[in-house]
Design an enzyme around this catalytic site. Structure first.
Site, PDB file in Angstrom:
ATOM      1  N   HIS A 180      -1.321  -8.025   5.886  1.00  0.00           N
ATOM      2  CA  HIS A 180      -1.423  -9.261   6.551  1.00  0.00           C
ATOM      3  C   HIS A 180      -1.399  -8.679   8.206  1.00  0.00           C
ATOM      4  O   HIS A 180      -0.385  -8.394   8.507  1.00  0.00           O
ATOM      5  CB  HIS A 180      -0.202 -10.356   6.515  1.00  0.00           C
ATOM      6  N   PHE A 181      -2.775  -8.732   8.877  1.00  0.00           N
ATOM      7  CA  PHE A 181      -2.607  -8.134  10.062  1.00  0.00           C
ATOM      8  C   PHE A 181      -2.709  -8.925  11.443  1.00  0.00           C
ATOM      9  O   PHE A 181      -2.843  -8.687  12.520  1.00  0.00           O
ATOM     10  CB  PHE A 181      -3.753  -7.110   9.964  1.00  0.00           C
ATOM     11  N   ARG A 182      -2.396 -10.272  11.044  1.00  0.00           N
ATOM     12  CA  ARG A 182      -2.076 -11.244  12.106  1.00  0.00           C
ATOM     13  C   ARG A 182      -3.134 -11.665  13.117  1.00  0.00           C
ATOM     14  O   ARG A 182      -2.889 -12.459  13.857  1.00  0.00           O
ATOM     15  CB  ARG A 182      -0.999 -10.867  12.802  1.00  0.00           C
ATOM     16  N   ASN A 217      -4.039 -15.671   5.755  1.00  0.00           N
ATOM     17  CA  ASN A 217      -3.141 -16.526   6.816  1.00  0.00           C
ATOM     18  C   ASN A 217      -2.919 -16.243   8.153  1.00  0.00           C
ATOM     19  O   ASN A 217      -1.834 -15.914   8.648  1.00  0.00           O
ATOM     20  CB  ASN A 217      -1.690 -16.506   5.931  1.00  0.00           C
ATOM     21  N   HIS A 257      -0.763 -15.086  -5.015  1.00  0.00           N
ATOM     22  CA  HIS A 257       0.752 -14.964  -4.865  1.00  0.00           C
ATOM     23  C   HIS A 257       1.235 -16.034  -5.702  1.00  0.00           C
ATOM     24  O   HIS A 257       1.196 -17.334  -5.513  1.00  0.00           O
ATOM     25  CB  HIS A 257       0.809 -15.443  -3.221  1.00  0.00           C
ATOM     26  N   HIS A 293       1.651  -8.617  -5.540  1.00  0.00           N
ATOM     27  CA  HIS A 293       3.135  -8.154  -5.579  1.00  0.00           C
ATOM     28  C   HIS A 293       3.774  -8.755  -6.865  1.00  0.00           C
ATOM     29  O   HIS A 293       4.713  -9.525  -6.347  1.00  0.00           O
ATOM     30  CB  HIS A 293       3.560  -8.507  -4.459  1.00  0.00           C
ATOM     31  N   ASP A 351       1.676  -5.222   0.923  1.00  0.00           N
ATOM     32  CA  ASP A 351       1.878  -6.856   1.618  1.00  0.00           C
ATOM     33  C   ASP A 351       2.415  -6.444   2.993  1.00  0.00           C
ATOM     34  O   ASP A 351       3.407  -7.284   3.381  1.00  0.00           O
ATOM     35  CB  ASP A 351       3.005  -7.344   0.675  1.00  0.00           C
ATOM     36  N   HIS A 402       6.801  -9.019  11.296  1.00  0.00           N
ATOM     37  CA  HIS A 402       7.212 -10.224  12.187  1.00  0.00           C
ATOM     38  C   HIS A 402       8.358  -9.399  13.131  1.00  0.00           C
ATOM     39  O   HIS A 402       8.775  -8.475  13.034  1.00  0.00           O
ATOM     40  CB  HIS A 402       8.257 -11.103  11.414  1.00  0.00           C
TER      41      HIS A 402
HETATM   42  O1  DOR Z   1       6.778 -11.916   2.625  1.00  0.00           O
HETATM   43  C1  DOR Z   1       5.617 -12.639   3.004  1.00  0.00           C
HETATM   44  N1  DOR Z   1       5.113 -12.615   4.224  1.00  0.00           N
HETATM   45  N2  DOR Z   1       4.937 -12.638   1.780  1.00  0.00           N
HETATM   46  C2  DOR Z   1       3.712 -13.257   1.899  1.00  0.00           C
HETATM   47  O2  DOR Z   1       3.151 -13.309   0.893  1.00  0.00           O
HETATM   48  C3  DOR Z   1       3.339 -13.609   3.572  1.00  0.00           C
HETATM   49  C4  DOR Z   1       3.723 -12.687   4.298  1.00  0.00           C
HETATM   50  C5  DOR Z   1       3.441 -13.410   5.733  1.00  0.00           C
HETATM   51  O3  DOR Z   1       2.113 -13.321   6.042  1.00  0.00           O
HETATM   52  O4  DOR Z   1       4.446 -12.960   6.461  1.00  0.00           O
END
Ligand code: DOR
Length: 437
Positions: free
Chosen positions: A63-65, A95, A177, A231, A302, A306
């Site tokens: 997840h590279f935001r 996402n 997921h 995962h 994964d 944050h």
């Molecule tokens: O812990 C997680 N964070 N699991 C996920 O599947 C999504 C991810 C996120 O995008 O922060």
């Protein structure tokens, strides 16, 4: 950019047959052109004495935001972390903001990545309850991501009635997921008011994961639809797949679900919070055995960064997720050097098996004609994971202080050196991955 030829001299080379040979590798036009005990060529040289040459890692879940959440990470910083960690290709999740659910949002990510990424890139398209035409037509994509349990706006597709049409239409890979939303919500209200992050693993318990994996498997079998379980985190799911895994189903596990468990809440608190949550030591053991036995096919991180500020709130106001791309390979190679598995297995789980599952041509092996996505790792020296050396924008790792071996000394992407002994070549750019039908 013109690519100069590169000659890797005197490396311990992992061959496709799973054996090592000592010798040279010539790279021309971004591809591996020759492997031999000695090669004479006009080319820039890398002295690989005491280093092991492996295929670059393909991380199939990150997840590279970008776009939308660049304060946590962006495609440049994340790909710098990849280069440091030996990850030469990644598959990124939808996402972001906006969600990647249409051709236009997919194209936007591809354009951003072409400008910013030091390594190769591919993107998932996210399923909503309504975007069936996009799921059928969007291109190029590594597959459809279905969030069965975690809430990311419209990306939640949790009921059998919503899931069935996605499995029924089309042929492309569906990656799930797998967590049971209804069970999680019910348990969340039972545990409300508790601020110890350890309850996260009780709320989103093993049964929640098992229920969703069972449902995805049932639909996959009904339509013989290519399914990938992201995962895998519980002993129960691994035991289910051991007895019931059709040939068109694959599964992955993260290093954190192999190496961390609920004890981590006591040492690193909310930094250990992720979805699906960390489990028990017994789950670690059963997942390891499933990986060794081929029930689990490969490894993904994964990588879900944050900020420390976000992680510093009180549970349950903390976001789930932890970074991983720059520690996954040394973590796994350290396990290999300590006898838990072999270097050949690690390379298969992190490169060849991923290329095979996602049908990425010419990647994952050291073979003439294959893309020169290569890493030279040092398997002799140990050094710790240090916060100040991290390239990820979030600036922390759940593995800080762990002493690891197998750190990449060189990361080569399409014949270009992107990471060289502690230094980034930040001008290097990767390419869009292609996926065979
Ligand atoms: O812990 C997680 N964070 N699991 C996920 O599947 C999504 C991810 C996120 O995008 O922060």
């Amino acid at each position: 950019m013109t690519l100069s030829d590169l000659l890797i001299r005197n490396a311990r080379i992992l061959l496709p047959e799973g054996e090592f040979t000592q010798g040279d590798v010539l790279i021309q036009q971004g591809k591996i052109s020759e492997i031999a005990s000695t090669i004479e060529a006009e080319a820039a040289e890398i002295d690989a004495t005491n280093l092991t040459l492996l295929p670059g890692v393909i991380d199939p879940q990150v997840h590279f935001r970008e776009p939308g959440l660049e304060y946590k990470e962006d495609l440049f910083t994340a790909s710098c972390a990849c280069a440091r960690g030996g990850v030469t290709s990644f598959l990124e999740m939808p996402n972001t903001r906006p969600l990647t659910t249409t051709q236009a949002t997919l194209d936007d990510k591809l354009q951003r990545a072409a400008q910013k990424c030091l390594v190769n890139y591919g993107f998932f398209i996210g399923a909503t309850a309504e975007n069936s035409p996009d799921l059928l037509e969007a291109n190029p994509t590594c597959g459809i991501k279905v969030f069965m349990g975690s809430m990311h706006g419209a990306l939640l597709v949790s009921t059998e009635a919503e899931l069935e049409p996605i499995f029924a239409k089309g042929t492309r890979l569906i990656a799930v997921h797998a967590e049971d939303r209804a069970r999680i919500e019910e348990r969340r209200s039972q545990f409300s008011g508790q601020t110890n992050p350890a309850v996260h693993s009780q709320i989103q318990d093993n049964q929640a994961a098992l229920n969703a994996t069972q449902l995805a498997l049932k639909l996959s079998k009904k339509y013989q639809r290519r399914l990938h379980i992201l995962h895998l985190s519980t002993a129960e799911e691994a035991e289910l797949l051991r007895v019931d895994k059709p040939s068109w189903v694959t599964a992955e596990v993260t290093p954190q679900h192999l190496l961390l468990n609920v004890a981590a809440y006591e040492t690193i608190g909310t930094l250990a919070q992720m979805n699906p949550p960390l489990r028990t030591e017994r789950d670690n053991e059963v997942l390891w055995q499933a990986l060794l036995d081929g029930v689990i096919d490969f490894i993904a991180t994964d990588h879900a960064p944050h900020t420390l500020e976000e992680k510093g709130k009180d549970y349950p106001n903390t976001p789930s997720g932890m970074p991983g791309v720059e520690t996954s390979l040394p973590l796994m190679l350290t396990q290999a050097m300590q006898g838990q598995c072999t270097v050949v297995q690690v390379s298969n789980w992190m490169s060849a098996a991923v290329a095979k599952a996602y049908k990425i041509p010419n990647k994952g092996l050291i073979k003439p004609g294959y893309d020169a996505d290569l890493i030279l790792v040092d398997l002799e020296n140990y050094r710790p994971v240090l916060r100040e050396e991290l390239q990820t924008k979030c600036g922390w790792s759940p593995f800080e202080g762990w002493s690891l071996t197998g750190w990449p000394q060189y990361t080569i992407v399409g014949g270009q050196v992107a990471w060289e002994k502690g230094r980034l070549h930040s001008e290097v750019r990767g390419k869009a991955l292609s996926f065979e039908a």
